[in-house]
Design a protein around this motif. Sequence first.
Motif, PDB file in Angstrom:
ATOM      1  N   TRP A 141       0.843  -1.206   0.000  1.00 56.31           N
ATOM      2  CA  TRP A 141       0.000   0.000   0.000  1.00 56.31           C
ATOM      3  C   TRP A 141       0.874   1.251   0.000  1.00 56.31           C
ATOM      4  O   TRP A 141       0.615   2.201  -0.747  1.00 56.31           O
ATOM      5  CB  TRP A 141      -0.919  -0.006   1.236  1.00 56.31           C
ATOM      6  CG  TRP A 141      -1.768   1.213   1.305  1.00 56.31           C
ATOM      7  CD1 TRP A 141      -2.925   1.440   0.656  1.00 56.31           C
ATOM      8  CD2 TRP A 141      -1.489   2.405   2.049  1.00 56.31           C
ATOM      9  NE1 TRP A 141      -3.408   2.691   0.956  1.00 56.31           N
ATOM     10  CE2 TRP A 141      -2.541   3.306   1.806  1.00 56.31           C
ATOM     11  CE3 TRP A 141      -0.460   2.791   2.904  1.00 56.31           C
ATOM     12  CZ2 TRP A 141      -2.587   4.569   2.380  1.00 56.31           C
ATOM     13  CZ3 TRP A 141      -0.503   4.051   3.472  1.00 56.31           C
ATOM     14  CH2 TRP A 141      -1.555   4.920   3.207  1.00 56.31           C
ATOM     15  N   LYS A 142       1.926   1.272   0.822  1.00 55.32           N
ATOM     16  CA  LYS A 142       2.816   2.440   0.888  1.00 55.32           C
ATOM     17  C   LYS A 142       3.516   2.673  -0.455  1.00 55.32           C
ATOM     18  O   LYS A 142       3.670   3.817  -0.879  1.00 55.32           O
ATOM     19  CB  LYS A 142       3.853   2.267   1.995  1.00 55.32           C
ATOM     20  CG  LYS A 142       3.305   2.459   3.384  1.00 55.32           C
ATOM     21  CD  LYS A 142       4.416   2.275   4.409  1.00 55.32           C
ATOM     22  CE  LYS A 142       3.904   2.368   5.816  1.00 55.32           C
ATOM     23  NZ  LYS A 142       4.989   2.111   6.797  1.00 55.32           N
ATOM     24  N   ILE A 143       3.948   1.600  -1.092  1.00 54.61           N
ATOM     25  CA  ILE A 143       4.616   1.741  -2.395  1.00 54.61           C
ATOM     26  C   ILE A 143       3.672   2.399  -3.393  1.00 54.61           C
ATOM     27  O   ILE A 143       4.053   3.341  -4.092  1.00 54.61           O
ATOM     28  CB  ILE A 143       5.131   0.379  -2.910  1.00 54.61           C
ATOM     29  CG1 ILE A 143       6.315  -0.088  -2.061  1.00 54.61           C
ATOM     30  CG2 ILE A 143       5.515   0.460  -4.393  1.00 54.61           C
ATOM     31  CD1 ILE A 143       6.761  -1.521  -2.330  1.00 54.61           C
ATOM     32  N   GLY A 144       2.440   1.922  -3.453  1.00 54.45           N
ATOM     33  CA  GLY A 144       1.466   2.520  -4.371  1.00 54.45           C
ATOM     34  C   GLY A 144       1.191   3.975  -4.047  1.00 54.45           C
ATOM     35  O   GLY A 144       1.119   4.830  -4.941  1.00 54.45           O
ATOM     36  N   MET A 145       1.053   4.288  -2.771  1.00 52.17           N
ATOM     37  CA  MET A 145       0.800   5.661  -2.355  1.00 52.17           C
ATOM     38  C   MET A 145       1.989   6.565  -2.688  1.00 52.17           C
ATOM     39  O   MET A 145       1.820   7.651  -3.239  1.00 52.17           O
ATOM     40  CB  MET A 145       0.505   5.689  -0.846  1.00 52.17           C
ATOM     41  CG  MET A 145       0.099   7.036  -0.304  1.00 52.17           C
ATOM     42  SD  MET A 145       1.391   7.984   0.547  1.00 52.17           S
ATOM     43  CE  MET A 145       2.226   6.840   1.564  1.00 52.17           C
ATOM     44  N   LEU A 146       3.201   6.098  -2.390  1.00 54.53           N
ATOM     45  CA  LEU A 146       4.387   6.907  -2.677  1.00 54.53           C
ATOM     46  C   LEU A 146       4.576   7.106  -4.180  1.00 54.53           C
ATOM     47  O   LEU A 146       4.964   8.192  -4.623  1.00 54.53           O
ATOM     48  CB  LEU A 146       5.634   6.254  -2.061  1.00 54.53           C
ATOM     49  CG  LEU A 146       5.701   6.309  -0.533  1.00 54.53           C
ATOM     50  CD1 LEU A 146       6.775   5.366  -0.008  1.00 54.53           C
ATOM     51  CD2 LEU A 146       5.939   7.737  -0.048  1.00 54.53           C
ATOM     52  N   GLU A 147       4.291   6.074  -4.960  1.00 53.10           N
ATOM     53  CA  GLU A 147       4.379   6.223  -6.417  1.00 53.10           C
ATOM     54  C   GLU A 147       3.370   7.251  -6.919  1.00 53.10           C
ATOM     55  O   GLU A 147       3.684   8.050  -7.811  1.00 53.10           O
ATOM     56  CB  GLU A 147       4.164   4.873  -7.108  1.00 53.10           C
ATOM     57  CG  GLU A 147       5.330   3.928  -6.954  1.00 53.10           C
ATOM     58  CD  GLU A 147       5.084   2.538  -7.525  1.00 53.10           C
ATOM     59  OE1 GLU A 147       6.084   1.870  -7.854  1.00 53.10           O
ATOM     60  OE2 GLU A 147       3.915   2.114  -7.634  1.00 53.10           O
ATOM     61  N   SER A 148       2.183   7.269  -6.336  1.00 48.73           N
ATOM     62  CA  SER A 148       1.161   8.248  -6.731  1.00 48.73           C
ATOM     63  C   SER A 148       1.588   9.665  -6.363  1.00 48.73           C
ATOM     64  O   SER A 148       1.415  10.596  -7.151  1.00 48.73           O
ATOM     65  CB  SER A 148      -0.177   7.929  -6.061  1.00 48.73           C
ATOM     66  OG  SER A 148      -0.686   6.716  -6.546  1.00 48.73           O
ATOM     67  N   VAL A 149       2.136   9.829  -5.165  1.00 50.09           N
ATOM     68  CA  VAL A 149       2.598  11.153  -4.735  1.00 50.09           C
ATOM     69  C   VAL A 149       3.734  11.626  -5.635  1.00 50.09           C
ATOM     70  O   VAL A 149       3.742  12.779  -6.098  1.00 50.09           O
ATOM     71  CB  VAL A 149       3.040  11.134  -3.253  1.00 50.09           C
ATOM     72  CG1 VAL A 149       3.739  12.433  -2.869  1.00 50.09           C
ATOM     73  CG2 VAL A 149       1.839  10.882  -2.344  1.00 50.09           C
ATOM     74  N   LEU A 150       4.679  10.740  -5.914  1.00 50.48           N
ATOM     75  CA  LEU A 150       5.799  11.095  -6.782  1.00 50.48           C
ATOM     76  C   LEU A 150       5.317  11.463  -8.177  1.00 50.48           C
ATOM     77  O   LEU A 150       5.780  12.446  -8.771  1.00 50.48           O
ATOM     78  CB  LEU A 150       6.806   9.946  -6.841  1.00 50.48           C
ATOM     79  CG  LEU A 150       8.107  10.216  -7.578  1.00 50.48           C
ATOM     80  CD1 LEU A 150       8.840  11.424  -6.993  1.00 50.48           C
ATOM     81  CD2 LEU A 150       9.008   8.980  -7.528  1.00 50.48           C
ATOM     82  N   ASP A 151       4.354  10.715  -8.688  1.00 50.91           N
ATOM     83  CA  ASP A 151       3.780  11.028  -9.997  1.00 50.91           C
ATOM     84  C   ASP A 151       3.121  12.407  -9.973  1.00 50.91           C
ATOM     85  O   ASP A 151       3.275  13.188 -10.917  1.00 50.91           O
ATOM     86  CB  ASP A 151       2.772   9.961 -10.414  1.00 50.91           C
ATOM     87  CG  ASP A 151       2.219  10.204 -11.801  1.00 50.91           C
ATOM     88  OD1 ASP A 151       3.023  10.307 -12.758  1.00 50.91           O
ATOM     89  OD2 ASP A 151       0.977  10.303 -11.937  1.00 50.91           O
ATOM     90  N   ALA A 152       2.411  12.718  -8.898  1.00 54.99           N
ATOM     91  CA  ALA A 152       1.769  14.039  -8.788  1.00 54.99           C
ATOM     92  C   ALA A 152       2.812  15.148  -8.763  1.00 54.99           C
ATOM     93  O   ALA A 152       2.623  16.206  -9.388  1.00 54.99           O
ATOM     94  CB  ALA A 152       0.891  14.093  -7.545  1.00 54.99           C
ATOM     95  N   ILE A 153       3.910  14.935  -8.066  1.00 55.28           N
ATOM     96  CA  ILE A 153       4.978  15.942  -8.027  1.00 55.28           C
ATOM     97  C   ILE A 153       5.556  16.150  -9.420  1.00 55.28           C
ATOM     98  O   ILE A 153       5.756  17.289  -9.868  1.00 55.28           O
ATOM     99  CB  ILE A 153       6.088  15.533  -7.033  1.00 55.28           C
ATOM    100  CG1 ILE A 153       5.563  15.557  -5.599  1.00 55.28           C
ATOM    101  CG2 ILE A 153       7.305  16.458  -7.164  1.00 55.28           C
ATOM    102  CD1 ILE A 153       6.500  14.924  -4.580  1.00 55.28           C
ATOM    103  N   ILE A 154       5.825  15.056 -10.116  1.00 58.89           N
ATOM    104  CA  ILE A 154       6.377  15.150 -11.478  1.00 58.89           C
ATOM    105  C   ILE A 154       5.386  15.854 -12.399  1.00 58.89           C
ATOM    106  O   ILE A 154       5.774  16.715 -13.208  1.00 58.89           O
ATOM    107  CB  ILE A 154       6.759  13.742 -12.001  1.00 58.89           C
ATOM    108  CG1 ILE A 154       7.941  13.195 -11.196  1.00 58.89           C
ATOM    109  CG2 ILE A 154       7.064  13.763 -13.493  1.00 58.89           C
ATOM    110  CD1 ILE A 154       8.219  11.710 -11.404  1.00 58.89           C
ATOM    111  N   GLN A 155       4.102  15.510 -12.277  1.00 57.75           N
ATOM    112  CA  GLN A 155       3.067  16.179 -13.073  1.00 57.75           C
ATOM    113  C   GLN A 155       3.013  17.669 -12.734  1.00 57.75           C
ATOM    114  O   GLN A 155       2.844  18.504 -13.617  1.00 57.75           O
ATOM    115  CB  GLN A 155       1.693  15.529 -12.832  1.00 57.75           C
ATOM    116  CG  GLN A 155       1.585  14.094 -13.275  1.00 57.75           C
ATOM    117  CD  GLN A 155       1.657  13.936 -14.785  1.00 57.75           C
ATOM    118  OE1 GLN A 155       1.133  14.751 -15.532  1.00 57.75           O
ATOM    119  NE2 GLN A 155       2.325  12.899 -15.234  1.00 57.75           N
TER     120      GLN A 155
END
Length: 162
Positions: A130-144
């Motif tokens: 769950w943390k991996i998915g959440m962190l990947e989503s946050v990182l994607d939002a930052i990149i976006q």
Amino acid sequence: MIDLDYKIIVEEKFGKPLKDVMYEVCVEKELEKWDGAKLLGVPVKTFVAWRSRFRYGPMQIQADQAKKMRNQTTKKYKDELNDINLQRPFEHEGNTLKAFKELIERSLELEKYKRTIETVGTVPVIETIWKIGMLESVLDAIIQFESGKLYDQYMFEARFIK
């Protein structure tokens, strides 16, 4: 008749080894035990025994596929982390977006590392996934956000809200 007699009959009828016949019937055609037994001309009990022996039962196939995916993910994470030192110093500090992004990236590395060493089926594994998915989503939002695409996406979607 005994199962060996049925095996010989089925292999002769289909012109291939029993394992190949069962793969075709159970995996490719996804037939239930009654339909599979009828197609092969064997008792349901015999069909189920063969299906279990070759791990072609629905739950066995799902379990084997899940295990394969877990192993692939673990290998992918190990490859990604091969040259990464989790103890390296941070490049950015403070309350900046760059520091936040680096912290998210480093946290993602840490969670992926934990995923490679945890035992399957434990509660921490689920938390780590769950943390991996959440962190990947946050990182994607930052990149976006950094590319301006997050704002553009928001504006595009907001146009349709009334």
